[in-house]
Write an enzyme that holds these catalytic residues in place. Sequence first.
Site, short mmCIF file in Angstrom:
data_model
loop_
_atom_site.label_atom_id
_atom_site.label_comp_id
_atom_site.label_asym_id
_atom_site.label_seq_id
_atom_site.Cartn_x
_atom_site.Cartn_y
_atom_site.Cartn_z
N HIS A 97 -23.90 34.19 -9.24
CA HIS A 97 -23.61 33.30 -8.13
C HIS A 97 -24.45 32.00 -8.23
O HIS A 97 -23.90 30.90 -8.20
CB HIS A 97 -23.91 34.03 -6.81
CG HIS A 97 -23.66 33.21 -5.57
ND1 HIS A 97 -22.50 33.31 -4.84
CD2 HIS A 97 -24.41 32.26 -4.95
CE1 HIS A 97 -22.54 32.46 -3.82
NE2 HIS A 97 -23.70 31.81 -3.86
N GLU A 98 -25.74 32.17 -8.36
CA GLU A 98 -26.61 30.99 -8.42
C GLU A 98 -26.33 30.15 -9.66
O GLU A 98 -26.46 28.93 -9.64
CB GLU A 98 -28.09 31.40 -8.36
CG GLU A 98 -28.51 32.14 -7.09
CD GLU A 98 -28.19 31.41 -5.79
OE1 GLU A 98 -28.16 30.17 -5.78
OE2 GLU A 98 -27.94 32.10 -4.77
N HIS A 136 -23.83 27.55 -8.92
CA HIS A 136 -24.45 26.37 -8.29
C HIS A 136 -25.23 25.55 -9.34
O HIS A 136 -25.15 24.32 -9.38
CB HIS A 136 -25.44 26.81 -7.21
CG HIS A 136 -24.82 27.36 -5.97
ND1 HIS A 136 -23.93 26.64 -5.21
CD2 HIS A 136 -24.97 28.56 -5.34
CE1 HIS A 136 -23.56 27.37 -4.14
NE2 HIS A 136 -24.16 28.55 -4.20
N GLU A 153 -20.09 25.86 -3.02
CA GLU A 153 -19.82 27.28 -2.87
C GLU A 153 -18.61 27.69 -3.71
O GLU A 153 -18.53 28.83 -4.20
CB GLU A 153 -19.60 27.61 -1.39
CG GLU A 153 -19.80 29.06 -1.02
CD GLU A 153 -21.23 29.57 -1.18
OE1 GLU A 153 -22.16 28.75 -1.33
OE2 GLU A 153 -21.41 30.81 -1.18
#
Lengths: 497, 497
Positions: free
Chosen positions: B262-263, B266, B292
């Site tokens: 997930h990170e 980003h 997101e």
Amino acid sequence: MKQIEAFRSLVKKQKAYEYAMAIVGWDSETEAPKGAFNRRSEMQGVLSSEYFKLVTHPETIEIIETLFAQKDVLDPMLSREVQKAKKALDKIIKIPESEFIDYQKLLVIAQRTWEEAKAQSNYDLFKDTLAKIVAYNKKFVHYFQPDEHPYNVMLDDYEEGMSMRDYDQFFDQLKRDLVPFVKEVIEAAKDVRRDFVFLKYKEADQYRFCDYLIDELGFDRNHGLMKKSVHPFTWNTSPDDVRFTTRYMEDYGLSSIYSVIHELGHALYEQHIDTVWDDTLLTQGTSMGIHESQSRLFENTFGRSRAFWERHFPKFASIFPEQTKNIRLEDMYMAVNHVEASLIRVEADELTYSLHIIIRYEIERQLMNGEISCDDLPRIWNEKMVEYLGIEPKDDAEGVLQDVHWSGGMIGYFPTYALGSAYAAQFYHVMQKELPIDDLIREGSFDQINQWLKEKIHRHGSSKSPRELLIDVTGKDFDPEEYITYLKNKYTKLYLE
Amino acid sequence: MKQIEAFRSLVKKQKAYEYAMAIVGWDSETEAPKGAFNRRSEMQGVLSSEYFKLVTHPETIEIIETLFAQKDVLDPMLSREVQKAKKALDKIIKIPESEFIDYQKLLVIAQRTWEEAKAQSNYDLFKDTLAKIVAYNKKFVHYFQPDEHPYNVMLDDYEEGMSMRDYDQFFDQLKRDLVPFVKEVIEAAKDVRRDFVFLKYKEADQYRFCDYLIDELGFDRNHGLMKKSVHPFTWNTSPDDVRFTTRYMEDYGLSSIYSVIHELGHALYEQHIDTVWDDTLLTQGTSMGIHESQSRLFENTFGRSRAFWERHFPKFASIFPEQTKNIRLEDMYMAVNHVEASLIRVEADELTYSLHIIIRYEIERQLMNGEISCDDLPRIWNEKMVEYLGIEPKDDAEGVLQDVHWSGGMIGYFPTYALGSAYAAQFYHVMQKELPIDDLIREGSFDQINQWLKEKIHRHGSSKSPRELLIDVTGKDFDPEEYITYLKNKYTKLYLE
């Protein structure tokens, strides 16, 4: 009153900038990704320039000058702060801005030039840059104190109150009393068993031992931390946040351990400073020399004592059972106190260390006096190595180029290292009368040692000058005699009896 | 021209302050000693106030106002920057300074109050503070845009261009099409084998797998790093320095892995932004929602695909041989796509996630409209949980108090999480036509995927608004239909065929 308030608010702002720049520095030294270098430099440039604007702002100058004019009627601590502020201000504003900027640029280039010269072991690459640095420094100190000998100004810069007269006396005594003694000890230390310290010591295990040590020696983890970096250093923004680093060499396990003990000496000093000075110019250790006295006290006096290894050898042996098979406590004690003529200052043992400093001091002194030129440095360096230590570097990298200081414009810094050891001996002399130090170390009661240091030395921060502090703690002025006595006693017992 | 130069210099200064404060923040989140908290807060206070002085300085206002008046004749990118600057300025200077300061103080207290209330699972402790936060926000948006509905202003704050009308439509469609479907899937997913993901996964081994993944997924280590912290987050000062964190739960090995993926979404976004925007207000991802979308694309669309585990299961099994004994690739694939009605948003699966967001959106909307009061929140929360997910929190800690956002004044932030997933589906729809995504993932050729994302989305930074970007990449405006189709296809195949 209004001026005092303005001064307080100015100092607080200054501290906030310094805090931010310190955190950026810590990040950069310990973990920032390599590729962030350029962007960081740019941002640091803007921050420095904002900081510079603040400390040279006409309002700033007025506040400081006004208070300085009243320094004799101010509260003594405030007066000390104001005098420090005035000295710092004069150093900046008396230099023409364009020269100041040019010098900063030169230092950036000098850093890289020195690295390159060292990598190639070619002093000629660095020579002209060093000559420029020396010339700038002469010029700058002349702006600041035209009637004083330039090297004296620089020495005072790194150690308030110290001059060539003091250092000459100190180093002459060392040379007279120590050089022949050192040669004798080196000869006697030849056969000390050291093979086991060069076995493989896994980094993770070294870390475990160091991590154990910092608790044993009283580091406050709630207000600090230990991390890894290329070169060990201590860092602090306030007594509430004191950090230090070490490095791990798997083929020389003692390196990380003694780095940690050394840096702990610095770190405990900073952690113990009274927070009452937080928002003043009187926080932080009072001088390079006093700081070094604390790190040397821990590293050499405590950390290389028999009592220290009586306490910690069992733990060491439990973490490194293979490496210490057939090794007795006594072997360990001798190995950490091995003495030899070596080329590199940062790796030198306790006894030969100050001879490395004398060489640098004598060269700096003559350079600043114009008695020698930068052209002569490698030759002079090597001659002095032979004279004091009996060995000669085979190239410039392990000779005149080994240290970073001169490329950063730090001329006058080196002598504080030797001074620190001598201060340490004076402090130790007094401590011994008041505390059963070896017993405390052997029992693992570092609390009492730390309490003594905190009470007598640490908590005062910069509120006392180094000389005031020394006299308050020891009852006498600087006296290298105790340092020489300490070394002679210790190494005679170890090797000559 | 002179005004443009002044604007450039202003932005650069602003960035240097933001840089310093960001590094201080990173340090504080990832390693600063606990006991440094008070001193750091004080220093941050001074820095923030210096920053505030800079951005509200009369000169600053003049520069921005002058350029804003010429926004239609400026270079379009400069014009976009100036409009952003003007919007930010208006938000600050229209609020009376004393109210602004009082609100900042309230937020500090609110943070602690919420923590305490959550720890005691007692919403009543937090109720009045929340009511004050809501009241302040209503007041502030009224200063800023008196004629607009307050919640619209706040929604636009977190996602440029989005209003209640857009979100109402989005969430109505989700409720209509998704709620019955979700219930069906939950029923069908009951018997998926998951026991092996709750075995003990040692932190050091989890780290090894994560460390392997970040190379596989194309993270540039020269311009970033991965570290550990209490809550996972991504942090960046420029594309040259992008860092992220994860946390390790030894009783749930998937947590760190999916946090990392997930990170990474980003982080890759930030690393790929063109450095041409470095000194402008157009660097960084263009909105919360687009950001997101990238993290969800990585975490869910790529990271929970069969292709992903075809590629990485062998490595996973080699690091965790005990835990994966008798576990086939297919078991892994099903386990990471398990669906269930759960109480905590941050732990929710891909399918039920947006239902958690709808609940928060509806509550915020009614709060800002004055249709409900803070008193009613626990009851309303629990009713909605039953309505949309069929389960009821047993206390406030796992109900209305679970998220930090409202205590930080972040009202209008939650909807961007669901929006991100919907954007991701739209991007994915287009990508699939242009790239053989599953094949690339299976072969470990993330380069091409990253290249596509960089070219189409990442490199533009904030130079395009989220809506412009969406239209440029997908050829159409925001359309939740593709999100619903994506979810229905995926979960029908997994559980209902």
